[in-house]
Design an enzyme around this catalytic site. Structure first.
Site, PDB file in Angstrom:
ATOM      1  N   GLY B 134       6.981 -52.482 -17.855  1.00  0.00           N
ATOM      2  CA  GLY B 134       7.058 -53.289 -16.642  1.00  0.00           C
ATOM      3  C   GLY B 134       8.511 -53.562 -16.314  1.00  0.00           C
ATOM      4  O   GLY B 134       9.151 -52.787 -15.605  1.00  0.00           O
ATOM      5  N   THR B 163       0.528 -52.107  -5.950  1.00  0.00           N
ATOM      6  CA  THR B 163       0.153 -52.806  -4.718  1.00  0.00           C
ATOM      7  C   THR B 163      -0.185 -51.802  -3.619  1.00  0.00           C
ATOM      8  O   THR B 163       0.562 -50.847  -3.418  1.00  0.00           O
ATOM      9  CB  THR B 163       1.295 -53.728  -4.257  1.00  0.00           C
ATOM     10  OG1 THR B 163       1.494 -54.733  -5.254  1.00  0.00           O
ATOM     11  CG2 THR B 163       0.968 -54.408  -2.928  1.00  0.00           C
ATOM     12  N   ASP B 261      17.267 -53.143  -3.676  1.00  0.00           N
ATOM     13  CA  ASP B 261      18.250 -53.904  -2.894  1.00  0.00           C
ATOM     14  C   ASP B 261      17.722 -54.162  -1.486  1.00  0.00           C
ATOM     15  O   ASP B 261      18.050 -55.170  -0.876  1.00  0.00           O
ATOM     16  CB  ASP B 261      19.579 -53.147  -2.816  1.00  0.00           C
ATOM     17  CG  ASP B 261      20.210 -52.979  -4.196  1.00  0.00           C
ATOM     18  OD1 ASP B 261      19.766 -53.670  -5.132  1.00  0.00           O
ATOM     19  OD2 ASP B 261      21.129 -52.157  -4.324  1.00  0.00           O
ATOM     20  N   ARG B 264      13.989 -56.442  -2.217  1.00  0.00           N
ATOM     21  CA  ARG B 264      14.012 -57.815  -2.761  1.00  0.00           C
ATOM     22  C   ARG B 264      14.233 -58.883  -1.686  1.00  0.00           C
ATOM     23  O   ARG B 264      13.561 -59.929  -1.731  1.00  0.00           O
ATOM     24  CB  ARG B 264      15.050 -57.924  -3.883  1.00  0.00           C
ATOM     25  CG  ARG B 264      14.499 -57.358  -5.166  1.00  0.00           C
ATOM     26  CD  ARG B 264      15.393 -57.514  -6.380  1.00  0.00           C
ATOM     27  NE  ARG B 264      14.698 -56.914  -7.516  1.00  0.00           N
ATOM     28  CZ  ARG B 264      15.246 -56.092  -8.406  1.00  0.00           C
ATOM     29  NH1 ARG B 264      16.517 -55.802  -8.328  1.00  0.00           N
ATOM     30  NH2 ARG B 264      14.524 -55.593  -9.384  1.00  0.00           N
ATOM     31  N   GLN B 360       0.282 -81.100  -6.055  1.00  0.00           N
ATOM     32  CA  GLN B 360       0.384 -82.363  -6.787  1.00  0.00           C
ATOM     33  C   GLN B 360       0.392 -83.557  -5.832  1.00  0.00           C
ATOM     34  O   GLN B 360      -0.375 -84.498  -6.001  1.00  0.00           O
ATOM     35  CB  GLN B 360       1.686 -82.301  -7.576  1.00  0.00           C
ATOM     36  CG  GLN B 360       1.796 -83.227  -8.738  1.00  0.00           C
ATOM     37  CD  GLN B 360       3.209 -83.125  -9.324  1.00  0.00           C
ATOM     38  OE1 GLN B 360       3.913 -82.129  -9.140  1.00  0.00           O
ATOM     39  NE2 GLN B 360       3.625 -84.146 -10.010  1.00  0.00           N
ATOM     40  N   GLY B 363      -2.894 -84.330  -4.095  1.00  0.00           N
ATOM     41  CA  GLY B 363      -3.963 -84.806  -4.970  1.00  0.00           C
ATOM     42  C   GLY B 363      -5.232 -83.981  -4.849  1.00  0.00           C
ATOM     43  O   GLY B 363      -5.173 -82.757  -4.775  1.00  0.00           O
ATOM     44  N   GLU B 387       8.673 -57.232  -8.338  1.00  0.00           N
ATOM     45  CA  GLU B 387      10.019 -56.876  -7.838  1.00  0.00           C
ATOM     46  C   GLU B 387      11.107 -57.420  -8.771  1.00  0.00           C
ATOM     47  O   GLU B 387      12.156 -57.857  -8.324  1.00  0.00           O
ATOM     48  CB  GLU B 387      10.224 -57.425  -6.433  1.00  0.00           C
ATOM     49  CG  GLU B 387       9.418 -56.716  -5.387  1.00  0.00           C
ATOM     50  CD  GLU B 387      10.014 -55.368  -5.006  1.00  0.00           C
ATOM     51  OE1 GLU B 387      11.185 -55.315  -4.666  1.00  0.00           O
ATOM     52  OE2 GLU B 387       9.286 -54.370  -5.079  1.00  0.00           O
ATOM     53  N   GLY B 388      10.841 -57.355 -10.064  1.00  0.00           N
ATOM     54  CA  GLY B 388      11.759 -57.949 -11.024  1.00  0.00           C
ATOM     55  C   GLY B 388      11.392 -59.398 -11.220  1.00  0.00           C
ATOM     56  O   GLY B 388      11.416 -60.192 -10.278  1.00  0.00           O
ATOM     57  N   THR B 389      11.013 -59.749 -12.439  1.00  0.00           N
ATOM     58  CA  THR B 389      10.666 -61.146 -12.710  1.00  0.00           C
ATOM     59  C   THR B 389      11.902 -62.024 -12.507  1.00  0.00           C
ATOM     60  O   THR B 389      13.027 -61.524 -12.347  1.00  0.00           O
ATOM     61  CB  THR B 389      10.212 -61.319 -14.165  1.00  0.00           C
ATOM     62  OG1 THR B 389      11.288 -60.916 -15.023  1.00  0.00           O
ATOM     63  CG2 THR B 389       8.982 -60.476 -14.491  1.00  0.00           C
TER      64      THR B 389
HETATM   65  C1  LIG Z   1       0.060 -58.516  -8.192  1.00  0.00           C
HETATM   66  C2  LIG Z   1       1.050 -57.554  -8.721  1.00  0.00           C
HETATM   67  C3  LIG Z   1       1.528 -56.547  -7.906  1.00  0.00           C
HETATM   68  C4  LIG Z   1       2.426 -55.600  -8.400  1.00  0.00           C
HETATM   69  N1  LIG Z   1       2.823 -54.574  -7.600  1.00  0.00           N
HETATM   70  C5  LIG Z   1       3.514 -53.546  -8.157  1.00  0.00           C
HETATM   71  C6  LIG Z   1       3.759 -52.357  -7.440  1.00  0.00           C
HETATM   72  O1  LIG Z   1       3.399 -52.231  -6.276  1.00  0.00           O
HETATM   73  N2  LIG Z   1       4.374 -51.329  -8.063  1.00  0.00           N
HETATM   74  C7  LIG Z   1       4.810 -51.435  -9.339  1.00  0.00           C
HETATM   75  O2  LIG Z   1       5.366 -50.478  -9.860  1.00  0.00           O
HETATM   76  N3  LIG Z   1       4.635 -52.572 -10.055  1.00  0.00           N
HETATM   77  C8  LIG Z   1       3.979 -53.618  -9.489  1.00  0.00           C
HETATM   78  N4  LIG Z   1       3.761 -54.771 -10.218  1.00  0.00           N
HETATM   79  C9  LIG Z   1       4.269 -54.852 -11.573  1.00  0.00           C
HETATM   80  C10 LIG Z   1       5.369 -55.880 -11.729  1.00  0.00           C
HETATM   81  O3  LIG Z   1       6.557 -55.421 -11.127  1.00  0.00           O
HETATM   82  C11 LIG Z   1       5.537 -56.136 -13.230  1.00  0.00           C
HETATM   83  O4  LIG Z   1       4.409 -56.866 -13.654  1.00  0.00           O
HETATM   84  C12 LIG Z   1       6.780 -56.887 -13.557  1.00  0.00           C
HETATM   85  O5  LIG Z   1       7.885 -56.057 -13.344  1.00  0.00           O
HETATM   86  C13 LIG Z   1       6.804 -57.388 -15.001  1.00  0.00           C
HETATM   87  O6  LIG Z   1       6.441 -56.418 -15.901  1.00  0.00           O
HETATM   88  P1  LIG Z   1       5.373 -56.735 -17.042  1.00  0.00           P
HETATM   89  O7  LIG Z   1       4.211 -57.293 -16.359  1.00  0.00           O
HETATM   90  O8  LIG Z   1       5.206 -55.532 -17.859  1.00  0.00           O
HETATM   91  O9  LIG Z   1       6.041 -57.879 -17.911  1.00  0.00           O
HETATM   92  P2  LIG Z   1       7.051 -57.665 -19.119  1.00  0.00           P
HETATM   93  O10 LIG Z   1       8.093 -56.689 -18.723  1.00  0.00           O
HETATM   94  O11 LIG Z   1       6.273 -57.393 -20.328  1.00  0.00           O
HETATM   95  O12 LIG Z   1       7.685 -59.093 -19.211  1.00  0.00           O
HETATM   96  C14 LIG Z   1       7.065 -60.189 -19.863  1.00  0.00           C
HETATM   97  C15 LIG Z   1       8.005 -61.378 -19.820  1.00  0.00           C
HETATM   98  O13 LIG Z   1       9.222 -61.080 -20.505  1.00  0.00           O
HETATM   99  C16 LIG Z   1      10.327 -61.297 -19.669  1.00  0.00           C
HETATM  100  N5  LIG Z   1      11.345 -60.305 -19.972  1.00  0.00           N
HETATM  101  C17 LIG Z   1      11.198 -58.970 -20.007  1.00  0.00           C
HETATM  102  N6  LIG Z   1      12.344 -58.363 -20.307  1.00  0.00           N
HETATM  103  C18 LIG Z   1      13.259 -59.339 -20.462  1.00  0.00           C
HETATM  104  C19 LIG Z   1      14.665 -59.354 -20.762  1.00  0.00           C
HETATM  105  N7  LIG Z   1      15.357 -58.239 -20.941  1.00  0.00           N
HETATM  106  N8  LIG Z   1      15.265 -60.542 -20.814  1.00  0.00           N
HETATM  107  C20 LIG Z   1      14.569 -61.687 -20.613  1.00  0.00           C
HETATM  108  N9  LIG Z   1      13.275 -61.732 -20.335  1.00  0.00           N
HETATM  109  C21 LIG Z   1      12.628 -60.575 -20.241  1.00  0.00           C
HETATM  110  C22 LIG Z   1       9.786 -61.151 -18.274  1.00  0.00           C
HETATM  111  O14 LIG Z   1      10.590 -61.838 -17.348  1.00  0.00           O
HETATM  112  C23 LIG Z   1       8.425 -61.770 -18.424  1.00  0.00           C
HETATM  113  O15 LIG Z   1       8.557 -63.160 -18.353  1.00  0.00           O
HETATM  114  C24 LIG Z   1       2.895 -55.725  -9.723  1.00  0.00           C
HETATM  115  C25 LIG Z   1       2.450 -56.770 -10.516  1.00  0.00           C
HETATM  116  C26 LIG Z   1       1.538 -57.667 -10.047  1.00  0.00           C
HETATM  117  C27 LIG Z   1       1.068 -58.755 -10.950  1.00  0.00           C
END
Ligand SMILES: Cc1cc2nc3c(=O)[nH]c(=O)nc-3n(C[C@H](O)[C@H](O)[C@H](O)COP(=O)(O)OP(=O)(O)OC[C@H]3O[C@@H](n4cnc5c(N)ncnc54)[C@H](O)[C@@H]3O)c2cc1C
Lengths: 373, 410
Positions: B134, B163, B261, B264, B360, B363, B387-389
């Site tokens: 991810g 998506t 870029d 986001r 919140q 209520g 799009e990047g957490t």
């Molecule tokens: C509704 C939905 C729609 C989506 N749409 C698309 C799409 O259209 N196309 C697509 O390709 N993807 C899509 N995604 C995927 C989404 O981009 C990923 O879920 C997201 O990038 C996180 O990856 P992961 O779920 O594997 O979490 P992980 O990568 O396993 O991360 C888990 C946690 O660890 C944290 N973490 C990970 N690495 C680090 C680091 N180096 N430093 C600190 N913290 C870190 C993360 O922030 C997170 O909190 C979608 C996801 C959802 C839920």
């Protein structure tokens, strides 16, 4: 059209002021805070840049280029050097802007040219009062009409008081006549007065604050200070509310500058300080803190600019000024605290700047109109 | 140029136009498709295909502000409903990928159908994420092998969380941009993106996820089993840059990442729309109860709610302005990698908090499905994830401000 690029003239001002802040202000920031004495040479040199004079009316010899956005840009850069010194440098505006905006010709001709002389003359604005329940819109300092005079009564604090000043502007609660002078002050009657520093009954007591060590400020007691009715500026309640907005935008910009300074010194420190064999900046706990600082500073700056732009368009900017002000108050503290944290124990030591930044920004929750745009 | 916070007349028109669509076309069916999770929102999809996508044509086209206008559209429509927004028949992220990495010919070939009048609704999508990859997009395992006899790429692997993946993989004319590696030993350098047209044999829609929010959006799992795509469908060049210790990255992977870029800021604008929906509602509700927010009261006199609302407004506006800045940089051709991540990080978190606070403050009313506030809270959270957490965008910002290559800060 949305645009985030300062115009050419502003870009030049930013560059000039930044260099000045870097070369002249920053090197003396620590010493100024410790001694409490504004660096006269630096303040004079800044005065020569004409930052305030440029914004004063042309009729009195100023540049006539008043802009809240430009003012905010200047305040940020100066405060990046040091907040206290920045406020010293900008202090002529505390007298100059209210007089320019609301003074009559006689007042303008009497007071403004002096602020643009070759020698630096500071200004003062008395607005905050030494009470925990102070409300800037309902000051308890009263101005009571008595024949051809007003009688000022009350206390003010956080009043910049640099050597060489002659007059100050006082924000008070105006009352029509002595007959109704008893009882609690009514709200909604803000008025501003130009008062000479040496007025009879005006007592100034130097203040010591947690921060702003380098800015001389006083607590003022107005004990039945009599001023001629003509010293009342022609500003109604709404006008003075806008003045307060202008103070908030200016201070918020200075808060952004201070926060940016704290952020930058901690970012540089994080890259050179090593623990467990690696720079601490390579640890997420530190790197993410720095990233958040950068994000919050940029976000807050844009709020400040937006409020300033609204002022420049002549709109009621009170909501935007409030948002900017609140945001800066909050994030500047977060950033400065974070900077101390990044420095660890060293952050607690007065050899480094973050503790100074922290003490300075902690005041933003009580400051009002220590600067104006 | 000069600092200016006034939208152009065209932008204001566009804003009003999309607000009207949000109000009239989206809000009335917002709850319906929250409840009917995997149903196609037919009335919305048809509306968008037949009318909506032609936008403000003829009205304000010349006066719009490029990416700022796109952000305004995203904000307004997500103020309407973020799930329905993601279900719109558009090229979406797939389009961003084609625009930023494709040739002129490819752009024409893949995108023109989205502009033609008539036909049936089609979608674009982008599939990067895999079960084991991810945030770490370079860890993808889907492979693309070249068959010199047929001059085709053969894709194998599984993509999740795609998506619009259902629409894009099944409605003829649409496409999915699939990231795959053509040379595992090359690491990032081997990763390329491929346009897979809907209904290409070997691409199978496995199903859609059940989610916390944005339930109107089809989040698909796609399996690629010897899925063959013509060589002309590879975006960018097929050249593999072997890992070189003197180089920190690779143009191909970096190019693919550059899509973000552009996207986001749009996601940040979408987030802002959801946050604003909650905040607008909250303020209206408070007003109905006779609670006016006093922007001029001293902090000591503010009620807890006033304080909350002022903070929410400031946070939302900071997010919006950061977003507009990143979009404005796109318009002016400035590199906005840092600013795009700043906007996304700020907006994702700000609206997560704003919508939670709204629930919140309101209520039991906020918690009830009678209103949409609880939905907005569920919808908002995705902006802090995709799009990047939050953390990944912090990481990008941190690297940029520290001037660190990714190897120094992971
Ligand atoms: C509704 C939905 C729609 C989506 N749409 C698309 C799409 O259209 N196309 C697509 O390709 N993807 C899509 N995604 C995927 C989404 O981009 C990923 O879920 C997201 O990038 C996180 O990856 P992961 O779920 O594997 O979490 P992980 O990568 O396993 O991360 C888990 C946690 O660890 C944290 N973490 C990970 N690495 C680090 C680091 N180096 N430093 C600190 N913290 C870190 C993360 O922030 C997170 O909190 C979608 C996801 C959802 C839920």
């Amino acid at each position: 059209m949305i645009d985030f690029e300062p115009d050419e003239e502003q870009a030049l001002i930013i560059e000039t002021v930044h260099q000045f802040a870097e070369n002249e202000i920053r090197p003396v920031a620590r010493e100024t805070d410790e001694t409490g004495i504004p660096p006269a040479g630096v303040v004079e040199a800044a005065h020569e840049l004409g930052l305030v004079a440029n914004a004063l009316p042309e009729a009195q010899g100023g540049g006539g280029a008043r802009s809240a956005v430009t003012g905010a840009l200047i305040a940020e850069e100066l405060a990046w050097g040091d907040l206290a010194i920045a406020l010293s440098i900008l202090s002529p505006a505390l007298l100059g802007f209210p007089v320019a905006d609301f003074g009559n010709d006689a007042q303008k001709n009497e007071l403004l040219p002096g602020l643009m002389d070759s020698a630096f003359v500071p200004g003062s604005l008395a607005i905050v009062e030494p009470r925990f329940d102070f409300d800037v819109y309902r000051p308890e300092t009263t101005a009571t009409r008595d024949g051809d005079e007003f009688v000022l009564q009350g206390r003010k604090c956080q009043v910049p008081w640099l050597d060489g000043g002659t007059h100050l502007v006082v924000i008070a609660n105006e009352r029509p006549s002595t007959a109704s002078s008893s009882g609690p002050p009514a709200s909604g009657h803000l008025a501003a007065f130009v008062v000479p520093r040496d007025a009879a009954g005006l007592l100034a007591e130097p203040e010591l604050l947690m921060g702003l060590g380098g800015l001389p400020t006083v607590e003022l007691a107005f004990e039945r200070v009599r001023v001629p009715a003509s010293s009342r500026l022609d500003a109604g309640d709404d006008d003075l509310r806008r003045l307060i907005d202008r103070g908030r935008v200016a201070l918020a910009a200075a808060g952004v500058g201070t926060a940016r300074a704290a952020y930058e010194v901690s970012r540089e420190y994080a890259k050179v300080r090593e623990t467990f064999g690696q720079p601490i900046a390579t640890r997420q706990a530190i790197a993410f803190k720095l990233a958040d600082m950068a994000i919050e500073i940029d976000g807050a700056r844009l709020l400040v600019w937006e409020a300033a732009a609204a002022l420049d368009r002549g709109e009621d900017a009170s909501r935007l000024a409030r948002l900017a002000w609140d945001q800066v108050t909050r994030i500047a503290l977060q950033v400065a605290d974070g900077a101390v944290q990044v420095f660890g124990g060293h952050g607690y030591i007065r050899d480094y700047l973050p503790e100074l930044h922290l003490r300075n920004v902690a005041g933003f929750s009580s400051f009002e109109a220590l600067a104006l745009v | 140029m000069a600092i200016d916070f006034e939208l152009s007349e065209g932008s204001k028109l566009a804003q009003a136009h999309y607000h009207d669509i949000a109000l009239k076309q989206m809000r009335p069916i917002s709850r319906k498709y929250d409840l009917r999770e995997h149903d196609l929102p037919v009335e919305w999809v048809d509306y968008w295909w037949n009318e909506g996508r032609f936008g403000t044509k003829g009205r304000s086209e010349k006066l719009t502000e490029g990416f700022i206008t796109i952000c305004l559209q995203a904000e307004e429509l997500c103020w309407g409903d973020a799930g329905l927004y993601l279900r719109m028949p558009t090229p979406a992220l797939g389009g961003s990928a084609v625009s930023s990495a494709g040739t002129k010919e490819q752009k024409q070939r893949f995108m023109s159908k989205f502009r033609e009048e008539g036909g049936h609704p089609i979608w674009g999508a982008m599939a990067i994420t895999e079960p084991q990859a991810g945030s770490d997009a370079a860890a993808i395992e889907t492979t693309a092998d070249f068959d010199p006899d047929t001059e085709e790429w053969i894709l194998n692997g599984t993509k999740i969380f795609c998506t619009a993946g259902e629409g894009a993989s099944t409605a003829d004319g649409g496409f999915v941009v699939v990231w795959a590696t053509i040379d595992k030993s090359a690491g990032r350098g081997g990763i390329k993106s491929f346009v897979v047209m809907a209904n290409t044999p070997g691409m199978e829609l496995i199903g859609c996820e059940k989610k916390l929010g944005i339930r109107a959006s089809d989040t698909a799992t796609l399996r690629f089993d010897n899925c063959r795509v013509p060589k002309e469908n590879l975006l960018g060049s097929a050249e593999v840059r072997k890992k070189d210790p003197t180089k920190t990255g690779d143009k191909g992977f970096k190019g693919a990442m550059a899509t973000f870029d552009a996207s986001r800021p749009i996601v940040a604008a979408m987030a802002t729309g959801v946050g604003r929906a909650a905040l607008d509602f909250l303020k209206e509700e408070l007003e109905n109860q006779g609670v006016a927010i006093r922007y001029d009261a001293p902090p000591r006199e503010l009620t807890a709610i006033e304080r909350d609302v002022i903070e929410m407004e400031a946070e939302l506006q900071a997010a919006r302005l950061l977003t507009w800045r990143a979009a404005w940089m796109m318009n002016t051709g400035k590199r906005n990698n840092l600013e795009a991540s700043m906007a996304k990080a700020k907006a994702g978190l700000a609206v997560t908090k704003i919508t939670q606070k709204a629930v919140q403050i309101l209520g039991p009313v906020g918690y009830s499905k009678k209103l949409l506030v609880e939905k907005w809270m569920r919808d908002a959270k995705i902006n802090d994830i995709y799009e990047g957490t939050q953390q990944i965008n912090q990481l990008i910002v941190a690297r940029r401000i520290l001037d660190y290559p990714s190897a120094m800060l992971r």
